[in-house]
Design a protein around this motif. Structure first.
Motif, PDB file in Angstrom:
ATOM      1  N   LYS A 195      -4.527  47.445  23.872  1.00  0.00           N
ATOM      2  CA  LYS A 195      -3.175  46.899  24.009  1.00  0.00           C
ATOM      3  C   LYS A 195      -2.132  47.813  23.365  1.00  0.00           C
ATOM      4  O   LYS A 195      -0.998  47.901  23.849  1.00  0.00           O
ATOM      5  N   ALA A 196      -2.508  48.490  22.289  1.00  0.00           N
ATOM      6  CA  ALA A 196      -1.574  49.416  21.652  1.00  0.00           C
ATOM      7  C   ALA A 196      -1.225  50.561  22.594  1.00  0.00           C
ATOM      8  O   ALA A 196      -0.070  50.998  22.664  1.00  0.00           O
ATOM      9  N   ARG A 197      -2.206  51.060  23.321  1.00  0.00           N
ATOM     10  CA  ARG A 197      -1.943  52.132  24.294  1.00  0.00           C
ATOM     11  C   ARG A 197      -1.050  51.631  25.421  1.00  0.00           C
ATOM     12  O   ARG A 197      -0.187  52.365  25.919  1.00  0.00           O
ATOM     13  N   GLU A 198      -1.256  50.392  25.836  1.00  0.00           N
ATOM     14  CA  GLU A 198      -0.480  49.825  26.943  1.00  0.00           C
ATOM     15  C   GLU A 198       0.931  49.441  26.514  1.00  0.00           C
ATOM     16  O   GLU A 198       1.909  49.715  27.218  1.00  0.00           O
ATOM     17  N   LEU A 199       1.052  48.827  25.338  1.00  0.00           N
ATOM     18  CA  LEU A 199       2.331  48.285  24.889  1.00  0.00           C
ATOM     19  C   LEU A 199       3.215  49.328  24.229  1.00  0.00           C
ATOM     20  O   LEU A 199       4.438  49.239  24.309  1.00  0.00           O
ATOM     21  N   ASP A 200       2.628  50.326  23.562  1.00  0.00           N
ATOM     22  CA  ASP A 200       3.373  51.286  22.744  1.00  0.00           C
ATOM     23  C   ASP A 200       4.261  50.533  21.750  1.00  0.00           C
ATOM     24  O   ASP A 200       5.486  50.621  21.794  1.00  0.00           O
ATOM     25  N   PRO A 201       3.661  49.780  20.816  1.00  0.00           N
ATOM     26  CA  PRO A 201       4.442  48.910  19.930  1.00  0.00           C
ATOM     27  C   PRO A 201       5.256  49.693  18.910  1.00  0.00           C
ATOM     28  O   PRO A 201       4.938  50.838  18.568  1.00  0.00           O
ATOM     29  N   ASP A 202       6.318  49.047  18.431  1.00  0.00           N
ATOM     30  CA  ASP A 202       7.103  49.605  17.334  1.00  0.00           C
ATOM     31  C   ASP A 202       6.446  49.282  15.993  1.00  0.00           C
ATOM     32  O   ASP A 202       6.541  50.068  15.049  1.00  0.00           O
ATOM     33  N   VAL A 203       5.814  48.098  15.922  1.00  0.00           N
ATOM     34  CA  VAL A 203       5.139  47.673  14.697  1.00  0.00           C
ATOM     35  C   VAL A 203       3.805  47.015  15.067  1.00  0.00           C
ATOM     36  O   VAL A 203       3.681  46.381  16.112  1.00  0.00           O
ATOM     37  N   VAL A 204       2.808  47.192  14.174  1.00  0.00           N
ATOM     38  CA  VAL A 204       1.514  46.537  14.341  1.00  0.00           C
ATOM     39  C   VAL A 204       1.196  45.798  13.047  1.00  0.00           C
ATOM     40  O   VAL A 204       1.248  46.383  11.963  1.00  0.00           O
ATOM     41  N   VAL A 205       0.911  44.505  13.180  1.00  0.00           N
ATOM     42  CA  VAL A 205       0.423  43.694  12.061  1.00  0.00           C
ATOM     43  C   VAL A 205      -1.086  43.647  12.215  1.00  0.00           C
ATOM     44  O   VAL A 205      -1.600  43.075  13.176  1.00  0.00           O
ATOM     45  N   LEU A 206      -1.808  44.271  11.292  1.00  0.00           N
ATOM     46  CA  LEU A 206      -3.221  44.564  11.502  1.00  0.00           C
ATOM     47  C   LEU A 206      -4.085  43.981  10.388  1.00  0.00           C
ATOM     48  O   LEU A 206      -3.983  44.378   9.232  1.00  0.00           O
ATOM     49  N   ASP A 207      -4.968  43.041  10.759  1.00  0.00           N
ATOM     50  CA  ASP A 207      -5.890  42.452   9.786  1.00  0.00           C
ATOM     51  C   ASP A 207      -6.970  43.467   9.421  1.00  0.00           C
ATOM     52  O   ASP A 207      -7.495  44.177  10.280  1.00  0.00           O
ATOM     53  N   LEU A 208      -7.300  43.522   8.142  1.00  0.00           N
ATOM     54  CA  LEU A 208      -8.315  44.466   7.667  1.00  0.00           C
ATOM     55  C   LEU A 208      -9.715  44.047   8.098  1.00  0.00           C
ATOM     56  O   LEU A 208     -10.520  44.875   8.536  1.00  0.00           O
ATOM     57  N   GLY A 209     -10.012  42.737   8.012  1.00  0.00           N
ATOM     58  CA  GLY A 209     -11.373  42.264   8.234  1.00  0.00           C
ATOM     59  C   GLY A 209     -11.643  41.806   9.646  1.00  0.00           C
ATOM     60  O   GLY A 209     -12.025  40.656   9.876  1.00  0.00           O
ATOM     61  N   LEU A 210     -11.480  42.685  10.622  1.00  0.00           N
ATOM     62  CA  LEU A 210     -11.726  42.336  12.021  1.00  0.00           C
ATOM     63  C   LEU A 210     -13.214  42.442  12.347  1.00  0.00           C
ATOM     64  O   LEU A 210     -13.937  43.240  11.744  1.00  0.00           O
ATOM     65  N   PRO A 211     -13.678  41.661  13.320  1.00  0.00           N
ATOM     66  CA  PRO A 211     -15.065  41.819  13.774  1.00  0.00           C
ATOM     67  C   PRO A 211     -15.204  43.090  14.588  1.00  0.00           C
ATOM     68  O   PRO A 211     -14.249  43.551  15.219  1.00  0.00           O
TER      69      PRO A 211
END
Length: 245
Positions: free
Chosen positions: A53-69
């Motif tokens: 989704k980051a490649r598709e959206l090209d976001p300005d900001v990402v809120v990213l959880d550390l403990g992802l599966p």
């Protein structure tokens, strides 16, 4: 839509945010606050879909959880930095300092420890987006040539640092810290002054965040705490730009 047309045909940019959180309720809560504040929001619940989704959206900001599966937040951030210079705020439920340092070492700009206020998180993201990429004074001062510190060149308008002619791969925040110091070559800047210059007056958080970014900036410049060629510590005060013999 990414833009909204005003009466004079100028486009107002709508900031894009990607929320990456495996707890669905928390992800939707954060996304709801961002949407209400005028962001275009996408949500991902695991690392693999987050990168897609980051490649598709090209976001300005990402809120990213550390403990992802699966692919965890550290690796997502590491891969994200290979194709995006968006702002990244890490979310962590673990309060150990090592988590914060590791997260920032792969290119995160800030971190928030759970539980947190979604309203405060949105305010912090807005403060990030208000950061001037190049101040008027910087642009005027550097319109003809880069700032030179030994064999380090800091080109503020181009948002680029070169060491011995080679581009140094700095994150936005690392470059902003370097530029803030370089713009004031005779001044020792305290943590509070750097927070004001880089993060903005509305930023709320741990001021030792400055030390973390300075440490990683030094690593990329080949500096160390013992051999400070470009970013120098003035003990008990703060930091300054300059060459050390």
């Amino acid at each position: 839509m990414n833009t909204a047309q005003s009466g004079d045909s100028r486009a107002a940019v709508v900031p894009r945010a990607l929320v990456v959180e495996d707890e669905a309720a928390l992800a939707m809560l954060v996304a709801g606050y961002l949407d209400k504040d005028g962001f275009e929001v996408e949500v991902a619940h695991d690392g693999e879909s987050a990168l897609a989704k980051a490649r598709e959206l090209d976001p300005d900001v990402v809120v990213l959880d550390l403990g992802l599966p699966g692919i965890d937040g550290i690796e997502v951030c590491r891969q994200l930095r290979t194709f995006s210079d968006c702002y990244v705020v890490m979310l962590t439920a673990r309060v150990e300092e090592v988590d914060k340092l590791v997260g920032l070492s792969v290119g995160a700009d800030d971190y928030v420890t759970k539980p947190f206020s979604p309203r405060e998180l949105v305010a912090r993201l807005r403060a990030m987006l208000r950061r001037p990429r190049v101040s008027a004074r910087q642009a005027e001062a550097q319109s003809s040539e880069a700032i030179r510190v030994g064999d380090l060149e800091i080109d503020v308008p181009a948002h680029e640092a070169r060491l011995g002619g080679e581009v140094v791969p700095l994150t936005r925040t690392e470059f902003d810290v370097l530029a803030a110091l370089a713009e004031r070559p005779t001044m020792v800047m305290t943590r509070a002054m750097l927070l004001e210059a880089v993060w903005g007056g509305g930023w709320v958080g741990d001021e030792h965040l400055v030390d973390v970014h300075v440490r990683h900036l030094r690593l990329k410049l080949g500096d160390s705490a013992e051999q400070q060629r470009y970013v120098r510590t003035v003990r008990g005060v703060g930091y300054r730009i300059g060459t050390g013999e």
